[in-house]
Design a protein around this motif. Structure first.
Motif, PDB file in Angstrom:
ATOM      1  N   ASN A  30      -7.573 -24.839   9.182  1.00 52.71           N
ATOM      2  CA  ASN A  30      -6.565 -23.863   8.770  1.00 52.71           C
ATOM      3  C   ASN A  30      -5.977 -24.198   7.403  1.00 52.71           C
ATOM      4  N   TYR A  31      -5.933 -25.478   7.057  1.00 49.61           N
ATOM      5  CA  TYR A  31      -5.443 -25.858   5.733  1.00 49.61           C
ATOM      6  C   TYR A  31      -6.458 -25.465   4.658  1.00 49.61           C
ATOM      7  N   LEU A  32      -7.744 -25.661   4.948  1.00 53.66           N
ATOM      8  CA  LEU A  32      -8.785 -25.305   3.985  1.00 53.66           C
ATOM      9  C   LEU A  32      -8.849 -23.794   3.794  1.00 53.66           C
ATOM     10  N   ALA A  33      -8.769 -23.050   4.877  1.00 54.32           N
ATOM     11  CA  ALA A  33      -8.862 -21.587   4.822  1.00 54.32           C
ATOM     12  C   ALA A  33      -7.695 -21.001   5.612  1.00 54.32           C
ATOM     13  N   PRO A  34      -6.511 -20.976   5.029  1.00 51.86           N
ATOM     14  CA  PRO A  34      -5.331 -20.484   5.755  1.00 51.86           C
ATOM     15  C   PRO A  34      -5.507 -19.003   6.117  1.00 51.86           C
ATOM     16  N   PRO A  35      -4.988 -18.607   7.269  1.00 48.66           N
ATOM     17  CA  PRO A  35      -5.046 -17.182   7.615  1.00 48.66           C
ATOM     18  C   PRO A  35      -4.208 -16.362   6.643  1.00 48.66           C
ATOM     19  N   ILE A  36      -4.702 -15.185   6.327  1.00 48.75           N
ATOM     20  CA  ILE A  36      -4.004 -14.295   5.400  1.00 48.75           C
ATOM     21  C   ILE A  36      -3.380 -13.157   6.201  1.00 48.75           C
ATOM     22  N   ARG A  37      -2.085 -13.041   6.134  1.00 49.33           N
ATOM     23  CA  ARG A  37      -1.380 -11.964   6.816  1.00 49.33           C
ATOM     24  C   ARG A  37      -0.623 -11.155   5.770  1.00 49.33           C
ATOM     25  N   LEU A  38      -0.865  -9.869   5.786  1.00 53.43           N
ATOM     26  CA  LEU A  38      -0.286  -9.005   4.761  1.00 53.43           C
ATOM     27  C   LEU A  38       0.088  -7.675   5.389  1.00 53.43           C
ATOM     28  N   ARG A  39       1.231  -7.164   5.039  1.00 52.59           N
ATOM     29  CA  ARG A  39       1.665  -5.867   5.540  1.00 52.59           C
ATOM     30  C   ARG A  39       1.875  -4.924   4.363  1.00 52.59           C
ATOM     31  N   SER A  40       1.182  -3.808   4.407  1.00 48.03           N
ATOM     32  CA  SER A  40       1.322  -2.790   3.374  1.00 48.03           C
ATOM     33  C   SER A  40       1.911  -1.532   4.002  1.00 48.03           C
ATOM     34  N   THR A  41       2.788  -0.881   3.280  1.00 51.35           N
ATOM     35  CA  THR A  41       3.412   0.336   3.786  1.00 51.35           C
ATOM     36  C   THR A  41       3.353   1.432   2.732  1.00 51.35           C
ATOM     37  N   SER A  42       3.257   2.645   3.191  1.00 54.24           N
ATOM     38  CA  SER A  42       3.343   3.811   2.313  1.00 54.24           C
ATOM     39  C   SER A  42       4.315   4.801   2.931  1.00 54.24           C
ATOM     40  N   LYS A  43       5.045   5.508   2.094  1.00 57.05           N
ATOM     41  CA  LYS A  43       6.028   6.473   2.555  1.00 57.05           C
ATOM     42  C   LYS A  43       5.880   7.772   1.778  1.00 57.05           C
ATOM     43  N   MET A  44       6.043   8.879   2.474  1.00 58.61           N
ATOM     44  CA  MET A  44       6.093  10.169   1.807  1.00 58.61           C
ATOM     45  C   MET A  44       7.027  11.084   2.584  1.00 58.61           C
ATOM     46  N   SER A  45       7.973  11.643   1.873  1.00 63.29           N
ATOM     47  CA  SER A  45       8.903  12.613   2.458  1.00 63.29           C
ATOM     48  C   SER A  45       8.850  13.877   1.615  1.00 63.29           C
ATOM     49  N   GLU A  46       8.824  15.023   2.265  1.00 59.86           N
ATOM     50  CA  GLU A  46       8.742  16.278   1.528  1.00 59.86           C
ATOM     51  C   GLU A  46       9.619  17.336   2.185  1.00 59.86           C
ATOM     52  N   PHE A  47      10.317  18.078   1.353  1.00 66.38           N
ATOM     53  CA  PHE A  47      11.129  19.207   1.789  1.00 66.38           C
ATOM     54  C   PHE A  47      10.656  20.439   1.029  1.00 66.38           C
ATOM     55  N   GLN A  48      10.463  21.530   1.748  1.00 69.41           N
ATOM     56  CA  GLN A  48       9.919  22.730   1.121  1.00 69.41           C
ATOM     57  C   GLN A  48      10.605  23.969   1.682  1.00 69.41           C
ATOM     58  N   ALA A  49      10.869  24.926   0.825  1.00 69.57           N
ATOM     59  CA  ALA A  49      11.465  26.196   1.230  1.00 69.57           C
ATOM     60  C   ALA A  49      10.691  27.329   0.559  1.00 69.57           C
ATOM     61  N   THR A  50      10.421  28.407   1.303  1.00 69.17           N
ATOM     62  CA  THR A  50       9.664  29.539   0.765  1.00 69.17           C
ATOM     63  C   THR A  50      10.337  30.857   1.148  1.00 69.17           C
ATOM     64  N   LEU A  51      10.127  31.866   0.318  1.00 67.86           N
ATOM     65  CA  LEU A  51      10.566  33.232   0.568  1.00 67.86           C
ATOM     66  C   LEU A  51       9.371  34.150   0.405  1.00 67.86           C
ATOM     67  N   ASN A  52       9.277  35.179   1.257  1.00 64.85           N
ATOM     68  CA  ASN A  52       8.135  36.091   1.226  1.00 64.85           C
ATOM     69  C   ASN A  52       8.644  37.493   1.548  1.00 64.85           C
ATOM     70  N   LYS A  53       8.293  38.468   0.680  1.00 64.46           N
ATOM     71  CA  LYS A  53       8.818  39.813   0.917  1.00 64.46           C
ATOM     72  C   LYS A  53       7.917  40.872   0.289  1.00 64.46           C
TER      73      LYS A  53
END
Length: 502
Positions: A30-53
């Motif tokens: 484990n010292y020669l080849a330590p375990p690799i632990r990695l956490r990646s996150t992605s975020k997306m927030s969207e607000f949308q408003a429409t009018l149709n006539k």
């Protein structure tokens, strides 16, 4: 993966037995080849408003106007598992890419669409979208469409639009990203280099994997496109429909990986390793052990993402469908044919045009999947009045030449592409200059045994057609093209299924 500094420490202290691995403790491993632990996150927030006539009546129907606005937040937090460390360069892992990016941005958008049936046989649409990014980029993208039916059973249609694409967070802010391509040295073009290694011909005759390291570039311009289409739809009889459309797209400021620059390979091998192109750093590869003072093979090219001049693509799309009864017992034949012809695919950068259509390229975008001119499928279904169906589907992809312009190949000249994308036998003869077409036949059957129970069976690659031999596709890793011949490689296989509706 091995941690370089830890390995040096173990060698210095004798704390690891590299000969008899069974004598090492779990802690030492484990010292020669330590375990690799990695956490990646992605975020997306969207607000949308429409009018149709519907706002007023026109000769062909109601004039409709739609409008809207949106706000989007996107963030990416992907720290590197092996970040660079200039102060301690050996305190890193072998064979772990340093890629990582932490960035965020906001996007404000406004859009509209107007449908105008100005006459009974003429429909016109106008649309547009404005995007503004917190990083400073903004653009308005309009679109226009028209459909005209001069005769019953005949419709003409066309579109014109402009597009906008900002660079990805990875291209703008990521840590260096390294990729590798399989290549060979063209001793015809680089005769002096090969002569310097004449006592060790294996050094220049085999394949090697030069690396390309792409650097992020926060100053990248957004890509902008112009597209238009023109086509017609013919319905000569009930249940029969034929279409053909021409499309043409031009992208300005297209974002490319700079390691695809064709001048680098020539400059390195023809100028004794001296590459004076601004913004590029070239590192030699492993030296020839029998000729240690001679120029080594190309090792690594490092440069930032860049905007090329433009990319042009055009083609024709064909489609035909039929839905006709057979006899009077409820049996129907449903046939669907689709085909696409690639007429042009080319990239222009610094006044040099790279042609891709009908070739193995662009390798730096498609991982050497190629750009075949023809692709198509034809499916025929016998529908037994909704109680069951049997479908036979044929799939076809045309062959292509094995020259890849973005790797230094010359379309239409196989021998001039040796070392770029064309591989050879030991005597310098090309193994192949083109790849054969790909074909497969699939069968699918369904039957309703009760109102709520459906059984299905599928045979993929019914004829067990093998994949065409291709020593250059996918950088030569698989000896066939997984993009078009994946099901051929797997061979004939079966799938059974059952669906229960409650």
């Amino acid at each position: 993966s091995i941690q370089a500094q830890h390995m040096l420490n173990l060698i210095a202290t004798g704390g690891y037995d590299f000969v008899d691995q069974s004598r090492n403790s779990e802690a030492a491993r484990n010292y020669l080849a330590p375990p690799i632990r990695l956490r990646s996150t992605s975020k997306m927030s969207e607000f949308q408003a429409t009018l149709n006539k519907d706002v007023m009546a026109l000769p062909g129907g109601a004039l409709n106007i739609a409008a809207g606005a949106s706000y989007r937040y996107e963030a990416l937090n992907s720290p590197s598992a092996n970040p660079p460390d200039a102060a301690h360069p050996y305190d890193r892992f072998y064979a772990v890419n340093a890629f990582g990016v932490v960035a965020q941005r906001k996007v404000w958008s406004g859009f509209y669409e107007i449908n105008m049936p100005v006459a009974e046989r003429l429909l016109v649409k106008a649309a547009g979208r404005y995007d503004s990014y917190s990083s400073g980029q903004s653009h308005f993208s309009p679109k226009f469409e028209a459909e005209y039916r001069p005769l019953d059973g005949l419709k003409l249609r066309g579109t014109f639009s402009q597009g906008f694409r900002i660079a990805s967070l990875n291209q703008l802010y990521a840590l260096p990203t390294t990729s590798f391509t399989t290549s060979m040295v063209n001793c015809t073009a680089y005769a002096a280099f090969c002569a310097a290694h004449a006592s060790n011909p294996a050094y220049t005759s085999g394949t090697y994997a030069p690396a390309g390291t792409a650097l992020a570039n926060a100053a990248l311009k957004p890509e902008q496109s112009r597209s238009f289409t023109a086509g017609l739809v013919v319905t000569p009889a009930t249940g029969l429909r034929l279409t053909v459309d021409y499309w043409n797209t031009r992208i300005s400021h297209v974002i490319i990986s700079p390691v695809a620059n064709l001048a680098i390979r020539d400059a390195y091998y023809l100028n004794n390793g001296v590459v004076s192109l601004p913004g590029y750093t070239v590192t030699p590869g492993l030296p020839d052990p029998l000729n240690p003072t001679a120029l080594p093979i190309l090792g690594n090219v490092t440069a930032a993402y860049a905007n090329a001049d433009s990319q042009l693509a055009s083609g024709l799309d064909f489609a035909a469908s039929a839905n006709v009864p057979i006899g009077t017992g409820g049996l129907r034949l449903i046939s669907q044919f689709n085909a696409a012809l690639l007429l042009k695919l080319a990239l222009t950068d610094s006044g040099i045009t790279q042609v891709y259509d009908g070739t193995l390229g662009p390798c730096n975008i498609t991982a050497c999947s190629g750009a075949p001119r023809w692709r198509g499928s034809w499916s025929n279904t016998l529908d037994f009045h909704g109680a069951g169906s049997l479908t036979l589907t044929a799939n076809y992809t045309s062959g292509y030449s094995l020259e890849a312009a973005d790797l230094g190949g010359v379309p239409g000249n196989c021998r001039a592409s040796i070392g770029a994308s064309v591989v050879t036998y030991s005597d310098g003869t090309p193994v192949r200059c083109s790849a054969n077409p790909t074909f497969s036949l699939d069968v699918n059957g369904q039957i309703k045994v009760q109102d709520r129970v459906t059984l299905s069976a599928t045979i993929t690659n019914l004829l067990n057609a093998p994949p065409p031999f291709d020593p250059s596709a996918a950088y030569g890793y698989y000896q066939f093209n997984p993009a078009w011949a994946g099901k051929n490689f797997i061979g004939r296989y079966f799938r059974l299924g059952a669906k229960l509706d409650f």
